[in-house]
Structures are given as structure tokens and as C-alpha cells.
Design a protein around this motif. Structure first.
Motif: not given
Lengths: 123, 290
Positions: B265-273
């Protein structure tokens, strides 16, 4: 790997063989020359411990007669180099050492003399 | 395991395979090196004077190599042909002799500046002498010891020392050995290193030739064995630290499904691909293949 330096220290130790048991006579020897590091202090310190006559005789038996019959008064470099060669660089690989008194034969094989005695020869 | 000197005579005990095993054992090499240095220390040779030493029970020349390094000339005697053969292969500098020291030896008086016998692994030269191999009177232990010590005493220069290591099994043994050495003319006595440690304890017979009785028997090393720290296995400290951490319960539990979802979730929020999708398989263990 017997060198003349140890040969010069070696007497026969058979029971009752106490006189004329030095030096052991070298017979049928095969020698090998291996270079050793020259150490002048050691040689100078060791000369008093040598039986010079025995050393010269042993050197003749292995076919080296470069040594003078007496220790020269002046120990110059050339003499020490020669002594170094005779004492430490001539290795006796095969052959035997015979006691001049009791005729006990100490065989040398691949450089290692067999100094073991039989039961009845132990003092 | 019973003591080697009770199993077979040395020339049989150290057969070909035992000789190679012994020489290639790094633990033995290390102990041998330490003992050789300690023995040289106890010999107390005059510094900067090249000396000619006798190595009793030289074996495969492990101690001889140290003597070579230290610039001493030496002669070795041993009774086991297999060991001497290994020594030849290792091309040590000293002269080697096949000799039973219990028969005495024929070195001329005053030949050597000192004698050492640093032997690892619970066997020492003197102990082999304590076993009678035959019932012949010449092979009784006191007889053999007497011959050895007398021959040794005469082969050494005056003044000089002999340092022989041994592993006494009883006080009687020490008594027997020292009394015979004294009768042969030696002064000196027993030096015990690390008397309080079971493992590091070493007993040296430190014998003097001449010296007029003024010489003191050297002090044994005391305190905690210094070698312990160096002799440890590699990474032992790290392993110990981890063990300690585990025990104290500080180590985090395995990462569960919740933790993985939170991270994703954290990665997605940060926009990580390339963040994997969530599914029913997320955070599940793989099946064991076999």
C-alpha cells in the motif's frame, strides 16, 4: 640428508664400543649438492667444536679435497666459503657409515641414516 | 580414547597414514608452532648467536620448520620412518636420523647448544620410553630413560639447556623421570604453563647442563590462556551475538500478510511501479515441492 657437519659429531654407540669409535667411515656414498645459506658467525663459532682431522678425512671419502690439513690461522672469506660448502652443502643420500672399531654398519637410505641397534648391542 | 603410547610402539603407531594425517592437521600445526616458540623461549639461548639444536622426536619436521625460520641449524632424531619420510618430502633443512632414543645416541660430547622436544597431542617422546616393548632387561623403562638422559647430557654443551615437553599421567611418573634426569647429571625441574586450565596446561621438563646450580627454573605462564582468543573459529563472535539477540526476544517475528499488505500500500501511494497485485496468495507460503 646427512651432512658432514652432523657426521663430524657422530660416534658409534654400540655397547662397549668406547674407543676408536670415531669418525665413522663413509662407504659407497652417493652425494647430492644442495645450496644452503651462508652464515659466517655460525661457522666461526662452530670451528672449535669440529674434529678437523675427521672432517678432512670424511670430505676426502666423499670426493672433496679442497680443505687444508690444518685449520689456517687466518679465517679468511675464501676458507669459510669452502668450509661452508663442505659442512653444509654436501648431502649424503645413499651409502653407509661403518664404525672403525666394532665394524657396525649404519646404513643410509634416502638421506636418513638408520642408527637403530640390535638388542644385544644396547649398552 | 586411550593414550597412544598404550596402543602400539611409536614406529608402528605413526605408520604412513597416521604420519600424513598428523602433519596435515592444521590444529596440530598450530599447537606445534606455539610449543616450539615456547620451548625456544625456555631454552634461553644467547641472542644473535646462531645455535645448533637437537630436536628429539622431530617427526615430520613441523617444529624443524620453525627452527629453520628462526635461523637455527638443527638435527632431528625420530624412531618412526614414516614420519621421517614426510619430513623429507617437506624438505626441511635439518639432518634427520632414524634413532631410538631409548638406546642412547652417539653424538660426541658438547655437540649441541640445546635440545628441544615440543610435542603436541598428548604424546611425548619421554612417554614412549615409559613403555616396555619386550621383556628384555634393556627395554625396561628406567633403563631406557637412564640411557636417554645420559646420552643427552653428554651430547649437550656446558652450559646449555634441554626443554622436553611431556604429559604426565601421574605424579609417580614425574618423580621417576625427574629423578633419573638428576642422576644423569641434569639440574632444573618441571615448568607448568597454565596450571589452572585443563586445556591449555602444558608441562615442560626444563633441564640444565652445568651452570653451577645458580640457574633458576623458569616461571610457568599463568593466568588465562592467551591463545584462547586467537584459536577460536571464525565468525564465532557474530554467531554468539545473534544467539544472544534471539534469546533476549528482540528479533522480530516473521513478516506476516498484514505487514506485506501495508508495505505494498505504501509503495503504491508513493507511485512505485510494478508493485504486485494483492490476491488470496499474498503472503502465503509456497508449497513444498517434493
Amino acid at each position: 640428508m646427512v651432512r658432514l657437519i652432523t657426521h663430524n659429531l657422530l660416534a658409534c654407540h654400540v655397547k662397549g664400543c668406547t674407543s676408536n669409535n670415531f669418525p665413522l667411515k663413509l662407504q659407497d656414498v652417493q652425494i647430492a649438492l644442495r645450496e644452503a645459506e651462508f652464515n659466517e658467525d655460525f661457522l666461526r663459532g662452530f670451528i672449535p667444536r669440529l674434529e678437523w682431522g675427521a672432517l678432512v678425512q670424511a670430505a676426502r671419502e666423499v670426493g672433496d679435497d679442497s680443505l687444508p690439513a690444518e685449520v689456517p690461522e687466518m679465517l679468511d672469506d675464501e676458507f669459510l666459503k669452502q668450509l661452508h660448502h663442505v659442512l653444509l652443502e654436501i648431502h649424503i643420500d645413499e651409502g653407509s657409515m661403518v664404525c672403525p672399531n666394532c665394524k657396525h654398519v649404519y646404513p643410509i637410505s634416502s638421506g636418513i641414516p638408520n642408527m637403530l641397534l640390535a638388542e644385544h648391542e644396547i649398552g | 580414547m586411550s593414550r597412544p603410547e598404550l596402543q602400539a610402539p611409536p614406529e608402528i603407531y605413526y605408520g604412513d597414514s597416521e604420519a600424513i594425517k598428523y602433519t596435515n592437521n592444521t590444529r596440530i600445526q598450530q599447537i606445534q608452532a606455539e610449543m616450539t616458540y615456547r620451548a625456544l623461549e625456555l631454552l634461553n639461548l644467547p641472542p644473535d648467536e646462531p645455535a645448533f639444536l637437537l630436536d628429539i622426536g622431530c617427526g615430520s619436521g613441523l617444529s624443524g620448520e620453525i627452527l629453520d625460520e628462526e635461523g637455527y641449524l638443527w638435527t632431528g632424531v625420530d624412531i618412526a620412518p614414516s614420519m621421517l619420510e614426510v619430513a623429507l618430502e617437506r624438505e626441511v633443512e635439518g639432518d634427520l636420523f632414524l634413532q631410538d632414543i631409548g638406546q642412547g645416541f652417539g653424538f660426541r660430547p658438547g655437540s649441541f647448544d640445546g635440545a628441544i622436544s615440543p610435542r603436541p597431542s598428548s604424546i611425548s617422546v619421554i612417554q614412549w620410553l615409559l613403555n616396555a616393548e619386550t621383556s628384555h632387561p634393556t627395554s625396561s623403562p628406567p633403563h631406557r630413560l637412564t640411557r636417554f638422559f645420559t646420552a643427552l647430557h653428554s651430547a649437550l654443551r656446558n652450559p646449555s639447556r634441554a626443554v622436553l615437553q611431556f604429559y604426565p599421567t601421574s605424579d609417580d611418573q614425574v618423580q621417576l623421570i625427574t629423578s633419573i634426569a638428576q642422576k644423569a647429571g641434569f639440574g632444573g625441574g618441571v615448568v607448568v604453563d597454565y596450571p589452572n586450565s585443563n586445556k591449555a596446561r602444558k608441562v615442560y621438563l626444563c633441564l640444565f647442563v652445568g651452570g653451577g646450580g645458580a640457574a633458576q627454573v623458569p616461571q610457568g605462564l599463568d593466568g588465562e590462556a592467551a591463545e584462547e582468543a586467537g584459536a577460536r573459529a571464525k565468525f564465532e563472535k557474530r554467531r554468539q551475538r545473534e544467539v544472544r539477540k534471539e534469546r533476549s526476544g528482540k528479533k522480530k517475528a516473521a513478516k506476516g500478510k498484514e505487514w506485506i499488505l501495508k508495505k505494498k500500500d505504501l509503495y503504491r501511494r508513493r507511485g512505485k511501479e510494478d508493485v504486485p497485485r494483492d490476491s488470496k496468495y499474498t503472503g502465503r507460503k509456497r508449497k513444498t515441492v517434493f
